[in-house]
Scaffold this motif. Structure first.
Motif, PDB file in Angstrom:
ATOM      1  N   ASP A 109       0.843  -1.189   0.000  1.00 61.19           N
ATOM      2  CA  ASP A 109       0.000   0.000   0.000  1.00 61.19           C
ATOM      3  C   ASP A 109       0.883   1.246   0.000  1.00 61.19           C
ATOM      4  O   ASP A 109       1.780   1.386   0.829  1.00 61.19           O
ATOM      5  CB  ASP A 109      -0.884  -0.022   1.247  1.00 61.19           C
ATOM      6  CG  ASP A 109      -1.967   1.039   1.220  1.00 61.19           C
ATOM      7  OD1 ASP A 109      -1.788   2.054   0.519  1.00 61.19           O
ATOM      8  OD2 ASP A 109      -2.974   0.864   1.905  1.00 61.19           O
ATOM      9  N   ALA A 110       0.614   2.175  -0.936  1.00 62.44           N
ATOM     10  CA  ALA A 110       1.417   3.393  -1.017  1.00 62.44           C
ATOM     11  C   ALA A 110       1.332   4.211   0.265  1.00 62.44           C
ATOM     12  O   ALA A 110       2.253   4.976   0.583  1.00 62.44           O
ATOM     13  CB  ALA A 110       0.968   4.240  -2.206  1.00 62.44           C
ATOM     14  N   SER A 111       0.239   4.052   1.043  1.00 63.34           N
ATOM     15  CA  SER A 111       0.099   4.805   2.292  1.00 63.34           C
ATOM     16  C   SER A 111       1.119   4.364   3.340  1.00 63.34           C
ATOM     17  O   SER A 111       1.341   5.065   4.332  1.00 63.34           O
ATOM     18  CB  SER A 111      -1.315   4.650   2.852  1.00 63.34           C
ATOM     19  OG  SER A 111      -1.545   3.320   3.287  1.00 63.34           O
ATOM     20  N   LEU A 112       1.758   3.195   3.134  1.00 61.25           N
ATOM     21  CA  LEU A 112       2.760   2.707   4.085  1.00 61.25           C
ATOM     22  C   LEU A 112       4.160   3.229   3.775  1.00 61.25           C
ATOM     23  O   LEU A 112       5.101   2.957   4.520  1.00 61.25           O
ATOM     24  CB  LEU A 112       2.787   1.183   4.081  1.00 61.25           C
ATOM     25  CG  LEU A 112       1.515   0.477   4.555  1.00 61.25           C
ATOM     26  CD1 LEU A 112       1.637  -1.029   4.356  1.00 61.25           C
ATOM     27  CD2 LEU A 112       1.220   0.796   6.009  1.00 61.25           C
ATOM     28  N   SER A 113       4.295   3.969   2.683  1.00 59.77           N
ATOM     29  CA  SER A 113       5.603   4.482   2.293  1.00 59.77           C
ATOM     30  C   SER A 113       6.206   5.320   3.414  1.00 59.77           C
ATOM     31  O   SER A 113       5.551   6.165   4.014  1.00 59.77           O
ATOM     32  CB  SER A 113       5.478   5.328   1.027  1.00 59.77           C
ATOM     33  OG  SER A 113       6.734   5.796   0.609  1.00 59.77           O
ATOM     34  N   GLY A 114       7.464   5.042   3.722  1.00 62.72           N
ATOM     35  CA  GLY A 114       8.150   5.758   4.784  1.00 62.72           C
ATOM     36  C   GLY A 114       8.035   5.101   6.146  1.00 62.72           C
ATOM     37  O   GLY A 114       8.691   5.532   7.095  1.00 62.72           O
ATOM     38  N   GLN A 115       7.224   4.052   6.273  1.00 70.44           N
ATOM     39  CA  GLN A 115       7.058   3.380   7.562  1.00 70.44           C
ATOM     40  C   GLN A 115       8.012   2.184   7.672  1.00 70.44           C
ATOM     41  O   GLN A 115       8.456   1.625   6.668  1.00 70.44           O
ATOM     42  CB  GLN A 115       5.610   2.923   7.743  1.00 70.44           C
ATOM     43  CG  GLN A 115       4.614   4.082   7.736  1.00 70.44           C
ATOM     44  CD  GLN A 115       3.214   3.634   8.086  1.00 70.44           C
ATOM     45  OE1 GLN A 115       3.015   2.712   8.854  1.00 70.44           O
ATOM     46  NE2 GLN A 115       2.222   4.312   7.523  1.00 70.44           N
ATOM     47  N   SER A 116       8.315   1.802   8.911  1.00 72.52           N
ATOM     48  CA  SER A 116       9.216   0.680   9.133  1.00 72.52           C
ATOM     49  C   SER A 116       8.821  -0.055  10.405  1.00 72.52           C
ATOM     50  O   SER A 116       8.087   0.462  11.247  1.00 72.52           O
ATOM     51  CB  SER A 116      10.670   1.162   9.244  1.00 72.52           C
ATOM     52  OG  SER A 116      10.841   1.969  10.389  1.00 72.52           O
ATOM     53  N   VAL A 117       9.322  -1.273  10.527  1.00 72.37           N
ATOM     54  CA  VAL A 117       9.088  -2.080  11.727  1.00 72.37           C
ATOM     55  C   VAL A 117      10.380  -2.821  12.063  1.00 72.37           C
ATOM     56  O   VAL A 117      11.042  -3.374  11.181  1.00 72.37           O
ATOM     57  CB  VAL A 117       7.915  -3.073  11.520  1.00 72.37           C
ATOM     58  CG1 VAL A 117       8.151  -3.979  10.334  1.00 72.37           C
ATOM     59  CG2 VAL A 117       7.679  -3.888  12.779  1.00 72.37           C
TER      60      VAL A 117
END
Length: 305
Positions: free
Chosen positions: A157-165
């Motif tokens: 999902d492009a909305s997850l861009s920039g996120q990490s775990v």
């Protein structure tokens, strides 16, 4: 026959022993009311080591291949242990991304990215995933290899861009409910990035009166996929478009590609339409001057070649 003498009642006694393993293992014994001296002679200990190929950076809008790792659990103490697994997420980890990453676990000697049909399947958001049957109990001195695989759930999902775990696994071995030994693995990190910008933009003169703009394709583009490139001005008006799957791309500006005289700041934007549409951030600016020569001829010059 000599009878073993019991210790007197000890209320709420907690003994904690640090076992000095590289995996950060600890053992604890909690006696709620009393304890027999004969029980204290049994030492329990465990280790957990993650050989990780699990670090990953996913591209938004694409489907990524699975990653593979290997979790080795060893009972290094003197008592049989029953095991449980926990997933620990680091501070600042995205719970939304963790829920999108499928986690698969199975026992085996040769681990790969393809999980068998009977593998445990859950997500990184699961704080207590089940262990494969073969890893749920170990005799003293025994060890087991748990294969670990992760994969983003479908197209990112492009909305997850920039996120990490960031995640680590903690294994706990127990004798009954009072004796436990635990160890935590090294952590791994998975993240999502958008389509990177076109890099190394350059301008050269293109005789007789034009300029050639060139650039390098985004480093994290999908292999072999053709991207659409737009040369845009400060108002985001499209000056020129081209599609290419090459590592380096170029276009020529001439004639009425730019309609107004003056200095124009231009940027390259890359667009990928595989799966969902993903648009890159802007490239560095290229500055071009357009001037009219006489009544009809137009001349372009590179201001920052």
């Amino acid at each position: 026959m000599t009878r073993r003498r019991l210790l007197g009642p000890i209320a709420a006694l907690v003994t904690l022993a640090v076992l000095g393993s590289a995996g950060g293992a600890t053992a604890a014994w909690i006696a709620r009311t009393s304890v027999a001296a004969s029980v204290s002679s049994t030492a329990i200990a465990t280790t957990a080591q993650l050989t990780s190929g699990l670090d990953a950076n996913y591209r938004s809008g694409t489907t990524a291949p699975a990653t593979a790792g290997q979790l080795t659990i060893a009972n290094t103490g003197g008592a049989p242990l029953s095991y449980a697994l926990a997933t620990q997420l680091g501070a600042g980890s995205s719970s939304a991304l963790a829920a999108k990453i499928t986690l698969r676990l199975w026992s085996g000697s040769a681990c790969g990215t393809t999980a068998p049909s009977g593998a445990v399947s859950t997500t990184l958001a699961d704080s207590a995933p089940a262990l494969p049957t073969a890893a749920r109990s170990l005799a003293p001195g025994a060890s087991v290899v748990v294969c670990v695989s992760t994969q983003i759930d479908g197209q990112t999902d492009a909305s997850l861009s920039g996120q990490s775990v960031t995640a680590a696994f903690r294994v706990t071995g127990a004798v009954g409910t009072n004796w436990t030994a635990a160890a935590t693995t090294a952590a791994f990190t998975q993240s999502v990035s958008g389509l990177g910008p076109a890099s190394a933009p350059a301008c050269t003169q293109a005789p007789p009166h034009g300029v050639q703009l060139s650039w390098t394709a985004p480093a994290n583009r999908a292999a072999g996929v053709s991207l659409q490139y737009r040369v845009v001005d400060r108002s985001n008006t499209v000056v020129k478009e081209v599609s290419s799957s090459a590592a380096t791309v170029s276009v020529t500006l001439a004639g009425t590609d730019i309609r107004a005289d003056g200095v124009h700041e231009l940027r390259i934007v890359a667009i990928e339409t595989t799966g969902s549409t993903t648009t890159s951030s802007d490239s560095a600016i290229l500055t071009v001057r357009r001037t009219a020569v006489g009544n009809s001829n137009v001349k372009y010059e590179c201001v920052n070649p």
